[in-house]
Write an enzyme that holds these catalytic residues in place. Structure first.
Site, mmCIF file in Angstrom:
data_model
loop_
_atom_site.group_PDB
_atom_site.id
_atom_site.type_symbol
_atom_site.label_atom_id
_atom_site.label_comp_id
_atom_site.label_asym_id
_atom_site.label_seq_id
_atom_site.Cartn_x
_atom_site.Cartn_y
_atom_site.Cartn_z
ATOM 1 N N HIS A 135 0.824 -1.209 0.000
ATOM 2 C CA HIS A 135 0.000 0.000 0.000
ATOM 3 C C HIS A 135 0.859 1.260 0.000
ATOM 4 O O HIS A 135 2.052 1.221 0.302
ATOM 5 C CB HIS A 135 -0.912 0.028 1.235
ATOM 6 C CG HIS A 135 -2.138 -0.812 1.094
ATOM 7 N ND1 HIS A 135 -2.120 -2.171 1.291
ATOM 8 C CD2 HIS A 135 -3.421 -0.492 0.766
ATOM 9 C CE1 HIS A 135 -3.344 -2.652 1.101
ATOM 10 N NE2 HIS A 135 -4.149 -1.659 0.773
ATOM 11 N N LYS A 139 -0.977 4.959 4.752
ATOM 12 C CA LYS A 139 -1.974 4.064 5.356
ATOM 13 C C LYS A 139 -1.719 3.903 6.852
ATOM 14 O O LYS A 139 -0.578 3.675 7.270
ATOM 15 C CB LYS A 139 -1.942 2.711 4.645
ATOM 16 C CG LYS A 139 -3.020 1.755 5.132
ATOM 17 C CD LYS A 139 -3.197 0.598 4.178
ATOM 18 C CE LYS A 139 -4.199 -0.415 4.700
ATOM 19 N NZ LYS A 139 -5.520 0.176 4.997
HETATM 20 N N1 LIG Z 1 -12.960 -0.932 2.141
HETATM 21 C C1 LIG Z 1 -12.333 -0.382 1.091
HETATM 22 O O1 LIG Z 1 -12.520 -0.778 -0.080
HETATM 23 C C2 LIG Z 1 -11.378 0.727 1.334
HETATM 24 C C3 LIG Z 1 -11.140 1.143 2.602
HETATM 25 N N2 LIG Z 1 -10.289 2.178 2.855
HETATM 26 C C4 LIG Z 1 -10.177 2.561 4.255
HETATM 27 O O2 LIG Z 1 -10.843 3.807 4.419
HETATM 28 C C5 LIG Z 1 -10.229 4.529 5.484
HETATM 29 C C6 LIG Z 1 -9.828 5.909 4.960
HETATM 30 O O3 LIG Z 1 -8.769 5.758 4.026
HETATM 31 P P1 LIG Z 1 -8.131 7.014 3.272
HETATM 32 O O4 LIG Z 1 -9.164 7.754 2.521
HETATM 33 O O5 LIG Z 1 -6.939 6.513 2.561
HETATM 34 O O6 LIG Z 1 -7.669 7.904 4.530
HETATM 35 P P2 LIG Z 1 -7.566 9.497 4.609
HETATM 36 O O7 LIG Z 1 -6.744 9.789 5.829
HETATM 37 O O8 LIG Z 1 -7.135 10.042 3.289
HETATM 38 O O9 LIG Z 1 -9.081 9.969 4.838
HETATM 39 C C7 LIG Z 1 -9.784 9.843 6.026
HETATM 40 C C8 LIG Z 1 -10.530 11.163 6.245
HETATM 41 O O10 LIG Z 1 -11.387 11.022 7.351
HETATM 42 C C9 LIG Z 1 -11.219 12.161 8.192
HETATM 43 N N3 LIG Z 1 -11.674 11.863 9.529
HETATM 44 C C10 LIG Z 1 -10.974 11.430 10.607
HETATM 45 N N4 LIG Z 1 -11.776 11.270 11.656
HETATM 46 C C11 LIG Z 1 -13.036 11.621 11.240
HETATM 47 C C12 LIG Z 1 -14.305 11.686 11.872
HETATM 48 N N5 LIG Z 1 -14.472 11.364 13.164
HETATM 49 N N6 LIG Z 1 -15.377 12.085 11.144
HETATM 50 C C13 LIG Z 1 -15.248 12.422 9.850
HETATM 51 N N7 LIG Z 1 -14.059 12.402 9.197
HETATM 52 C C14 LIG Z 1 -12.967 12.002 9.894
HETATM 53 C C15 LIG Z 1 -9.746 12.462 8.061
HETATM 54 O O11 LIG Z 1 -9.412 13.740 8.550
HETATM 55 P P3 LIG Z 1 -7.853 14.028 9.031
HETATM 56 O O12 LIG Z 1 -7.041 13.932 7.775
HETATM 57 O O13 LIG Z 1 -7.928 15.388 9.627
HETATM 58 O O14 LIG Z 1 -7.523 12.940 9.994
HETATM 59 C C16 LIG Z 1 -9.580 12.324 6.552
HETATM 60 O O15 LIG Z 1 -9.976 13.485 5.849
HETATM 61 C C17 LIG Z 1 -9.046 3.659 5.953
HETATM 62 O O16 LIG Z 1 -9.443 2.873 7.046
HETATM 63 C C18 LIG Z 1 -8.767 2.778 4.735
HETATM 64 O O17 LIG Z 1 -8.141 1.585 5.057
HETATM 65 C C19 LIG Z 1 -9.634 2.829 1.846
HETATM 66 C C20 LIG Z 1 -9.797 2.431 0.544
HETATM 67 C C21 LIG Z 1 -10.675 1.339 0.182
HETATM 68 O O1 LIG Z 2 -6.057 2.220 3.063
HETATM 69 C C1 LIG Z 2 -6.260 1.871 1.880
HETATM 70 O O2 LIG Z 2 -5.841 2.519 0.911
HETATM 71 C C2 LIG Z 2 -7.050 0.668 1.656
HETATM 72 N N1 LIG Z 2 -7.625 0.082 2.683
HETATM 73 C C3 LIG Z 2 -8.380 -1.118 2.655
HETATM 74 C C4 LIG Z 2 -7.664 -2.222 3.421
HETATM 75 O O3 LIG Z 2 -7.043 -1.933 4.461
HETATM 76 O O4 LIG Z 2 -7.746 -3.377 3.009
HETATM 77 C C5 LIG Z 2 -8.798 -1.519 1.267
HETATM 78 C C6 LIG Z 2 -7.749 -1.262 0.223
HETATM 79 O O5 LIG Z 2 -6.698 -2.152 0.431
HETATM 80 C C7 LIG Z 2 -7.253 0.176 0.278
#
Ligand SMILES: NC(=O)C1=CN([C@@H]2O[C@H](COP(=O)(O)OP(=O)(O)OC[C@H]3O[C@@H](n4cnc5c(N)ncnc54)[C@H](OP(=O)(O)O)[C@@H]3O)[C@@H](O)[C@H]2O)C=CC1
Ligand SMILES: O=C(O)C1=N[C@H](C(=O)O)C[C@H](O)C1
Length: 251
Positions: A135, A139
Site C-alpha cells: 500500500h 496508510k
Molecule cells: N474498504 C475499502 O474498499 C477501502 C477502505 N479504505 C479505508 O478507508 C479509510 C480511509 O482511508 P483514506 O481515505 O486513505 O484515509 P484518509 O486519511 O485520506 O481519509 C480519512 C478522512 O477522514 C477524516 N476523519 C478522521 N476522523 C473523522 C471523523 N471522526 N469524522 C469524519 N471524518 C474524519 C480524516 O481527517 P484528518 O485527515 O484530519 O484525519 C480524513 O480526511 C481507511 O481505514 C482505509 O483503510 C480505503 C480504501 C478502500
Molecule cells: O487504506 C487503503 O488505501 C485501503 N484500505 C483497505 C484495506 O485496508 O484493506 C482496502 C484497500 O486495500 C485500500
C-alpha cells in the site's frame, strides 16, 4: 422513485472525496452531507440522511456507527481496523435498532473480493500459503483490512479441510521477518510511495506455485462496490460483513 439520501463521512480523504463524486454522479442518490473531522455528526439527522458511508479512520468509525445506528441511519463502512470485539459492539447496537442495516466491507473493489474468494478456494490444495499486501505509505493500519480478512478466510478453509500446519523450519529470525501471524497464515505488509492498494496470495505445493494478485490502481476501483452497498444495505437489516454477500457469487 425517490432518491436515496446519502452522506459521506471522511469526505475530504483519499477515498471519501472519490465517494462524494460517485454519489453526486449516481442518478438514484442525492448527497445530503459531506462530513470530515470536526464537522458535527448531528448533520446526519438534520439532513435526514438514510445511508452514511464511513471512510474515516479506525479510531473514529465506532463513534460514528454508535450515532448512525442509534438514529436508524444505515451505514456502508469501508474503514478498517475490525476485531471480533469491535464487531460484537456493533452487533449490540444493532440489536437495539433491528431495522437498521450495516455493511462492513474490507474491500469494495470487485477484483479484491474475487481475490479473496479464489484464495479461499485454492487454500486447501497447497501446503504453503502466505499473503503480501502492498500500500501507499500514508496508510494507518497494518496489515490491511483486506489482507487480514483474506488470511482469516484461508485459515478457515484449511481448517475445514483438515490441512496440516504449514511447513516452516525457521528457528531464528529478526522480529517481523516472517510477517504477522493471522490464524497461522503469514501476512507481510509493504508501504511504498507510488503504490495504492495491491495484494498477492502465494500458494505453494510440491513442484508448483500459484500466485493470485490484485491491483487497485485508482480509488475509482472501489466506487461500484460502495454504490452497490448503498443500494442494498437499505433493504438488509443487521450486519453484513463483506461485499461478496451482495454479489450473488453462487457459493
Ligand atoms: N474498504 C475499502 O474498499 C477501502 C477502505 N479504505 C479505508 O478507508 C479509510 C480511509 O482511508 P483514506 O481515505 O486513505 O484515509 P484518509 O486519511 O485520506 O481519509 C480519512 C478522512 O477522514 C477524516 N476523519 C478522521 N476522523 C473523522 C471523523 N471522526 N469524522 C469524519 N471524518 C474524519 C480524516 O481527517 P484528518 O485527515 O484530519 O484525519 C480524513 O480526511 C481507511 O481505514 C482505509 O483503510 C480505503 C480504501 C478502500
Ligand atoms: O487504506 C487503503 O488505501 C485501503 N484500505 C483497505 C484495506 O485496508 O484493506 C482496502 C484497500 O486495500 C485500500
Amino acid at each position: 422513485m425517490s432518491k436515496l439520501r446519502v452522506a459521506v463521512l471522511g469526505a475530504k480523504g483519499r477515498i471519501g472525496s472519490e465517494a462524494v463524486r460517485a454519489v453526486e454522479a449516481a442518478e438514484d442518490m442525492v448527497l445530503v452531507a459531506a462530513l470530515d473531522r470536526d464537522d458535527k455528526i448531528e448533520t446526519l439527522t438534520e439532513t435526514d440522511a438514510q445511508v452514511a458511508i464511513d471512510l474515516t479512520h479506525p479510531d473514529a468509525v465506532l463513534d460514528n456507527l454508535a450515532y448512525t445506528t442509534t438514529h436508524g441511519i444505515h451505514a456502508v463502512v469501508g474503514t478498517t481496523g475490525w476485531t471480533d470485539e469491535r464487531i460484537a459492539q456493533v452487533q449490540d447496537w444493532l440489536a437495539k435498532s433491528p431495522a437498521t442495516g450495516i455493511l462492513i466491507a474490507p474491500n469494495f473493489s470487485i477484483g479484491a473480493v474475487l481475490t479473496m474468494q479464489f484464495a479461499q478456494q485454492a487454500a486447501r490444495f497447497f501446503e504453503s500459503v502466505e499473503v503480501i499486501e502492498l500500500h501507499h505509505p500514508n496508510k494507518a493500519d497494518a496489515p490491511s483490512g483486506t489482507a487480514h480478512r483474506t488470511a482469516q478466510l484461508i485459515a478457515a478453509a484449511r481448517e475445514k479441510a483438515g490441512c496440516a500446519p504449514q511447513p516452516d523450519a525457521t528457528s531464528t529470525a529478526l522480529d517481523g521477518a516472517r510477517g504477522a501471524d493471522v490464524d497461522g497464515v503469514p501476512v507481510h505488509s509493504v508501504r511504498l510511495r507510488g503504490l495504492l492498494a495491491h495484494q498477492e496470495v502465494l500458494l505453494g505445493g510440491e513442484g508448483e506455485t500459484l500466485t493470485i494478485r490484485h491491483d487497485s490502481l485508482h480509488h475509482k476501483s472501489f466506487m461500484p462496490g460502495i454504490l452497490l452497498g448503498v443500494r442494498r444495505v437499505v433493504d438488509t437489516p443487521g450486519l453484513t460483513f463483506g461485499l461478496e454477500n451482495f454479489l450473488d457469487l453462487g457459493n
